[in-house]
Design a protein around this motif. Structure first.
Motif, PDB file in Angstrom:
ATOM      1  N   TYR A  44     -35.728  13.136 -26.864  1.00 43.15           N
ATOM      2  CA  TYR A  44     -35.618  12.143 -27.931  1.00 43.15           C
ATOM      3  C   TYR A  44     -36.384  12.603 -29.167  1.00 43.15           C
ATOM      4  CZ  TYR A  44     -35.915   7.899 -30.616  1.00 43.15           C
ATOM      5  OH  TYR A  44     -35.828   6.996 -31.652  1.00 43.15           O
ATOM      6  N   THR A  45     -37.614  13.033 -28.960  1.00 43.35           N
ATOM      7  CA  THR A  45     -38.443  13.478 -30.085  1.00 43.35           C
ATOM      8  C   THR A  45     -37.840  14.702 -30.766  1.00 43.35           C
ATOM      9  OG1 THR A  45     -40.446  12.613 -29.037  1.00 43.35           O
ATOM     10  CG2 THR A  45     -40.748  14.298 -30.729  1.00 43.35           C
ATOM     11  N   ALA A  46     -37.402  15.668 -29.967  1.00 43.11           N
ATOM     12  CA  ALA A  46     -36.866  16.914 -30.522  1.00 43.11           C
ATOM     13  C   ALA A  46     -35.557  16.703 -31.269  1.00 43.11           C
ATOM     14  CB  ALA A  46     -36.669  17.934 -29.401  1.00 43.11           C
ATOM     15  N   LEU A  47     -34.724  15.815 -30.771  1.00 44.41           N
ATOM     16  CA  LEU A  47     -33.378  15.674 -31.322  1.00 44.41           C
ATOM     17  C   LEU A  47     -33.251  14.595 -32.395  1.00 44.41           C
ATOM     18  CD1 LEU A  47     -31.374  16.139 -28.023  1.00 44.41           C
ATOM     19  CD2 LEU A  47     -31.751  17.823 -29.836  1.00 44.41           C
ATOM     20  N   THR A  48     -34.268  13.774 -32.570  1.00 44.45           N
ATOM     21  CA  THR A  48     -34.180  12.721 -33.577  1.00 44.45           C
ATOM     22  C   THR A  48     -35.173  12.899 -34.715  1.00 44.45           C
ATOM     23  OG1 THR A  48     -35.709  11.247 -32.397  1.00 44.45           O
ATOM     24  CG2 THR A  48     -33.339  11.005 -31.924  1.00 44.45           C
ATOM     25  N   ASN A  49     -35.913  14.003 -34.723  1.00 46.76           N
ATOM     26  CA  ASN A  49     -36.872  14.183 -35.813  1.00 46.76           C
ATOM     27  C   ASN A  49     -36.157  14.582 -37.101  1.00 46.76           C
ATOM     28  OD1 ASN A  49     -37.055  17.152 -36.367  1.00 46.76           O
ATOM     29  ND2 ASN A  49     -37.596  17.211 -34.208  1.00 46.76           N
ATOM     30  N   GLU A  50     -36.822  14.368 -38.211  1.00 49.38           N
ATOM     31  CA  GLU A  50     -36.214  14.579 -39.526  1.00 49.38           C
ATOM     32  C   GLU A  50     -35.736  16.015 -39.725  1.00 49.38           C
ATOM     33  OE1 GLU A  50     -37.437  14.106 -44.217  1.00 49.38           O
ATOM     34  OE2 GLU A  50     -38.485  12.886 -42.725  1.00 49.38           O
ATOM     35  N   TRP A  51     -36.528  16.997 -39.297  1.00 54.81           N
ATOM     36  CA  TRP A  51     -36.155  18.400 -39.485  1.00 54.81           C
ATOM     37  C   TRP A  51     -34.853  18.718 -38.750  1.00 54.81           C
ATOM     38  CZ3 TRP A  51     -35.251  22.730 -36.522  1.00 54.81           C
ATOM     39  CH2 TRP A  51     -35.174  23.935 -37.219  1.00 54.81           C
ATOM     40  N   THR A  52     -34.741  18.265 -37.505  1.00 49.73           N
ATOM     41  CA  THR A  52     -33.521  18.521 -36.727  1.00 49.73           C
ATOM     42  C   THR A  52     -32.312  17.904 -37.411  1.00 49.73           C
ATOM     43  OG1 THR A  52     -34.781  18.602 -34.660  1.00 49.73           O
ATOM     44  CG2 THR A  52     -32.408  18.222 -34.476  1.00 49.73           C
ATOM     45  N   MET A  53     -32.451  16.665 -37.855  1.00 46.35           N
ATOM     46  CA  MET A  53     -31.337  15.981 -38.514  1.00 46.35           C
ATOM     47  C   MET A  53     -30.932  16.718 -39.798  1.00 46.35           C
ATOM     48  SD  MET A  53     -30.804  13.742 -36.281  1.00 46.35           S
ATOM     49  CE  MET A  53     -29.635  12.631 -36.978  1.00 46.35           C
ATOM     50  N   GLU A  54     -31.912  17.158 -40.569  1.00 49.53           N
ATOM     51  CA  GLU A  54     -31.607  17.903 -41.801  1.00 49.53           C
ATOM     52  C   GLU A  54     -30.856  19.188 -41.482  1.00 49.53           C
ATOM     53  OE1 GLU A  54     -35.247  18.533 -43.939  1.00 49.53           O
ATOM     54  OE2 GLU A  54     -35.466  16.408 -44.419  1.00 49.53           O
TER      55      GLU A  54
END
Length: 76
Positions: A44-54
């Motif tokens: 959850y943390t890895a896939l929903t953080n701002e950097w990943t989304m960007e």
């Protein structure tokens, strides 16, 4: 005969979801000493953080550029 997971994936795909790249707690537990609950939290943390989304939206934009797909104009 399709498994329950295959049926679920087919339903999601029919409803517009991209399901060809999914992550599992096993992706974490195979490499780290943790519980399934911890692995879910990690994903959850890895896939929903701002950097990943960007990065995902950057890659989508790059793929659209390669396919000559135009970006929609923003509505005012």
């Amino acid at each position: 005969m399709k498994t329950e997971v295959q049926k679920a994936l087919a339903i999601l795909k029919q409803n517009g979801y991209f399901v060809d790249n999914l992550w599992s707690v096993q992706d974490v537990t195979d490499r780290y000493e943790c519980t399934e609950k911890q692995a879910q939290d990690v994903l959850y943390t890895a896939l929903t953080n701002e950097w990943t989304m960007e990065q995902i939206f950057y890659a989508i934009g790059d793929a659209c550029d390669c396919e000559n797909i135009e970006l929609k104009e923003e509505e005012k």
